[in-house]
Design a protein around this motif. Structure first.
Motif, PDB file in Angstrom:
ATOM      1  N   GLY A   1      48.917  29.275  45.247  1.00 24.31           N
ATOM      2  CA  GLY A   1      47.771  28.635  44.633  1.00 24.31           C
ATOM      3  C   GLY A   1      46.704  28.405  45.682  1.00 24.31           C
ATOM      4  N   ASP A   2      45.579  27.810  45.262  1.00 30.26           N
ATOM      5  CA  ASP A   2      44.464  27.580  46.174  1.00 30.26           C
ATOM      6  C   ASP A   2      43.950  26.162  45.985  1.00 30.26           C
TER       7      ASP A   2
ATOM      8  N   LEU B   1      40.717  23.927  45.879  1.00 23.67           N
ATOM      9  CA  LEU B   1      39.288  24.111  45.654  1.00 23.67           C
ATOM     10  C   LEU B   1      38.456  22.964  46.211  1.00 23.67           C
ATOM     11  N   GLY B   2      39.060  21.772  46.289  1.00 21.45           N
ATOM     12  CA  GLY B   2      38.348  20.589  46.750  1.00 21.45           C
ATOM     13  C   GLY B   2      39.183  19.372  46.431  1.00 21.45           C
ATOM     14  N   PRO B   3      38.608  18.169  46.602  1.00 23.48           N
ATOM     15  CA  PRO B   3      39.377  16.960  46.319  1.00 23.48           C
ATOM     16  C   PRO B   3      39.985  16.969  44.921  1.00 23.48           C
ATOM     17  N   ASP B   4      41.313  16.844  44.883  1.00 26.07           N
ATOM     18  CA  ASP B   4      42.089  16.763  43.637  1.00 26.07           C
ATOM     19  C   ASP B   4      41.883  17.983  42.735  1.00 26.07           C
ATOM     20  N   SER B   5      41.473  19.107  43.303  1.00 30.97           N
ATOM     21  CA  SER B   5      41.166  20.289  42.498  1.00 30.97           C
ATOM     22  C   SER B   5      41.923  21.491  43.047  1.00 30.97           C
ATOM     23  N   TYR B   6      42.688  22.153  42.171  1.00 37.51           N
ATOM     24  CA  TYR B   6      43.566  23.243  42.586  1.00 37.51           C
ATOM     25  C   TYR B   6      43.475  24.384  41.578  1.00 37.51           C
TER      26      TYR B   6
ATOM     27  N   SER C   1      40.254  26.275  54.659  1.00 40.19           N
ATOM     28  CA  SER C   1      40.857  25.396  53.659  1.00 40.19           C
ATOM     29  C   SER C   1      42.253  25.911  53.333  1.00 40.19           C
ATOM     30  N   TYR C   2      43.040  25.030  52.721  1.00 47.20           N
ATOM     31  CA  TYR C   2      44.433  25.372  52.481  1.00 47.20           C
ATOM     32  C   TYR C   2      44.634  26.202  51.220  1.00 47.20           C
ATOM     33  N   GLU C   3      45.616  27.076  51.313  1.00 46.06           N
ATOM     34  CA  GLU C   3      46.266  27.641  50.141  1.00 46.06           C
ATOM     35  C   GLU C   3      47.640  26.983  50.004  1.00 46.06           C
ATOM     36  N   ILE C   4      48.304  27.225  48.888  1.00 44.06           N
ATOM     37  CA  ILE C   4      49.592  26.592  48.612  1.00 44.06           C
ATOM     38  C   ILE C   4      50.620  27.684  48.356  1.00 44.06           C
ATOM     39  N   SER C   5      51.722  27.611  49.068  1.00 42.81           N
ATOM     40  CA  SER C   5      52.837  28.530  48.852  1.00 42.81           C
ATOM     41  C   SER C   5      53.937  27.798  48.100  1.00 42.81           C
TER      42      SER C   5
END
Length: 655
Positions: A284-285, A287-292, A268-272
């Motif tokens: 950031g990370d 977590l799932g649909p529309d969830s960060y 799954s993706y992380e966010i830079s």
């Protein structure tokens, strides 16, 4: 999805009723100023120092199996242009968004259309062109919005994306806090959260304290009038001074990049997130649909100002590139750094790399290693397997080219390539795992856009070239050089076995001067006068190069423009009973050849959606309308219509 008929008229896409000469078919000549003596005018079409801040792709926006790229031109009316591959070494301009522009003030450098991406934000299979722009438009403003997000959706007709935005989300729809303008040098569309539809990842470098990162999605069908903008994540760069807005200090600074990457290899993706404050990063990370998940104020190692200890306020101006360069199952992100307002060049690339067991929400100097690859680039970067050996190369925007280089006969070096030599599982942080190549280009007329100076120093005459034009926010700013900016690796888009790389250029001027200089001994400096000012013969704001497997230049792609289609004068004119004219096509094309009266009513169809080969074709109008009746005396227009463009000429029938 929407469907409607598009009326092709002369004003659509900025075309005219006359056939204009094309100065070159290897570059795209943006419209020059109307008067070379007034090159930096505040006209709708531009006429100023400029270029393209972004070339993005590859896409297939109209689902026809042909590669498309998007080219921004913020100095030419804040437009986005679509070029589509048509065959080996041949690309064609097939669509341009309509003109709209804010008043050309010092802020035009900030708020114009600098970046675009292809997307399918509503998941209906009809691709969109997405860009942001604006601050108090004084020209024709799309959908009445002063600034915001503009979306042009494929209509279902080949290469057509509408004459107006299918949707426009103005800043007034963002909710509090409302940005006073919007800007993006980098953004992308990706299904980051696995919910089956793409999100828009946008770093909005607005104004303090409203520098924000957005993850946006669209609910509803784009073009229906009922679509809504959803903020899945809205994050301040922090340190805003407004504790009621966002009390978490994330290092602050102007927001410049947001990237989705699987940093820890968990699938799954992380966010830079990157901001312009001492080369600042935090993560950031998803977590799932529309969830960060983003770190809180009490979490350790939330952000890293990577160059703070060096005393330089750097940024990654044209974003980084996400790639699993060593094939070990997790992504690395390669970020160029540019020195911001500090003097001097810097062309090394840093790497964000996480080892097994490291928490991607924590970032220290162990995870962001400075200056690993280089000299490579301080501007645009992309990645791809150029030589087809199964390993990835990093491709960077190389050196700029200036008047001093041209005077000395030095060749341009617009690209650098870093080939991965570390194998599967090799260490991305080891500089020895990269082999560097600087690509050298032959000098062409498109590389010679410089003023020519004739200097007389006490009777000793010498001549040289210097950079042309002004730019930036102040009249004293000078163009530094013809600079490669953004990079888009296209793969073998034209199917000839060689990889293409699209390169955007900045520092392109609309006029060139011949300048006389004479030394004034009493004053102690050279006095100069402009002998002649002419419109620049070319404005190559982007070019497409083919790079061979030895990382040399194989060829340069031809760019076919609407002006390459020729519609001749009819003869005789006036005429009775018939007249003849020629149509010349630069490539095989489906065209229509039509006759209209002065009211715009179609009176005769000579060809309707007919596929014709490249070359010259002769048409004869016998003076009769469809149905066989003889037309009345008067003025008529004969038109060549091709794709989204049209040319027409006037003729007179007499009896």
């Amino acid at each position: 999805m929407r469907s409607f008929a598009i009326l092709i008229v002369a004003s659509l896409l900025g075309t005219t009723f006359s056939s204009t000469a094309q100065t070159t078919d290897l570059v795209w000549d943006v419209p020059p100023a109307s008067s070379p003596s007034d090159p930096y005018s505040e006209e709708l079409i531009g006429g100023q120092f400029g270029g393209s801040f972004s070339v993005t792709g590859p896409f297939d926006l109209d689902n026809d199996g042909k590669t498309d790229i998007l080219v921004s031109d913020f100095s030419g009316g804040q437009r986005i242009h679509v070029f589509e591959v048509q065959g080996p070494d041949t690309w064609e301009l097939v669509y341009s968004t309509p003109f709209f522009e804010d008043e050309l003030t010092p802020r035009d450098f900030i708020v114009s259309a600098r970046h675009s991406t292809g997307a399918d934000l509503d998941g209906d299979g009809m691709q969109e062109i997405v860009f942001v722009s604006g601050d108090e438009f004084v020209g024709p403003s799309p959908s009445g919005s002063t600034s915001g997000i503009f979306i042009y959706e494929f209509t279902g007709t080949d290469n057509d994306y509408g004459s107006q935005p299918a949707a426009a989300f103005g800043v007034d729809q963002f909710g509090a806090p409302t940005p006073n303008y919007v800007k993006a040098d980098n953004f992308s569309a990706i299904d980051i959260d696995g919910d089956g539809k793409q999100e828009l990842l946008w770093p909005n470098d607005s104004s303090f304290p409203l520098d924000e990162w957005y993850i946006l999605s669209v609910n509803g069908d784009i073009g229906s009038g009922f679509e809504t903008l959803i903020f899945e994540l809205r994050l301040s760069s922090g340190n805003s001074g407004d504790a009621n807005y966002d009390p978490v200090d994330r290092g602050g600074g102007s927001t410049y990049a947001i990237n989705a990457a699987d940093l820890d290899g968990d699938g799954s993706y992380e966010i830079s997130f990157h901001s312009w404050n001492d080369f600042n990063f935090h993560n950031g990370d998803v977590l799932g649909p529309d969830s960060y998940l983003v770190p809180s104020a009490t979490d350790p190692d939330i952000f890293l100002k990577a160059t703070s200890a060096l005393g330089v306020d750097d940024l990654s101006w044209f974003n980084g590139v996400v790639v699993d360069i060593n094939g070990d199952g997790d992504d690395e992100i390669f970020y160029p750094r540019e020195r911001g307002y500090q003097a001097g060049d810097y062309e090394y690339v840093s790497v964000m790399n996480y080892e097994i067991g490291e928490d991607p929400l924590r970032i220290t100097a162990e995870q962001l290693k400075l200056d690993i690859v280089g000299p490579l680039t301080s501007y645009g970067i992309d990645a791809g397997d150029i030589n087809g050996d199964g390993t990835i190369e990093l491709i960077g925007a190389g050196r700029g080219y200036d008047g001093e280089d041209y005077t000395a006969g030095r060749k341009p070096k617009y690209l650098r390539i870093a080939e991965w030599k570390g194998g599967v599982g090799g260490d991305p942080e080891n500089p020895a795992n990269y082999s560097l190549t600087e690509v050298e280009f032959e000098i062409t007329p498109f590389d010679t856009l410089f003023n020519f100076v004739v200097r007389d120093s006490a009777g000793v005459v010498e001549s040289f070239y210097e950079n042309a034009g002004e730019f930036g926010e102040f009249p004293t700013d000078r163009a530094e050089e013809i600079s490669p900016t953004s990079i888009a690796y296209l793969g073998d888009a034209d199917g000839d076995g060689v990889s293409e790389v699209a390169v955007g250029f900045y520092g392109i001027n609309d006029s060139l001067d011949i300048i006389d200089e004479t030394y004034d001994a009493s004053a102690g400096f050279f006095r100069r006068t402009t002998r002649e000012r002419t419109a620049a013969p070319h404005r190559p704001v982007f070019r497409i190069f083919e790079i061979d497997d030895q990382f040399g230049v194989h060829s340069e792609a031809r760019l076919v423009l609407p002006s390459d289609y020729k519609l001749s004068e009819n003869y005789p004119n006036p005429f009775n009973p018939s007249t003849t004219f020629d149509v010349t096509l630069p490539l095989d094309k489906t065209v229509s050849v039509l006759i209209y009266d002065v009211t715009g009513r179609l009176v005769r169809t000579l060809a309707q959606d007919v596929r014709l080969p490249a070359g010259t074709h002769t048409f004869v109008w016998d003076g009769r309308v469809d149905g066989g009746a003889v037309a009345a005396s008067g003025v008529y227009f004969y038109a060549l219509e091709y794709g989204n463009f049209r040319q027409s000429r006037k003729m007179t029938m007499v009896k």
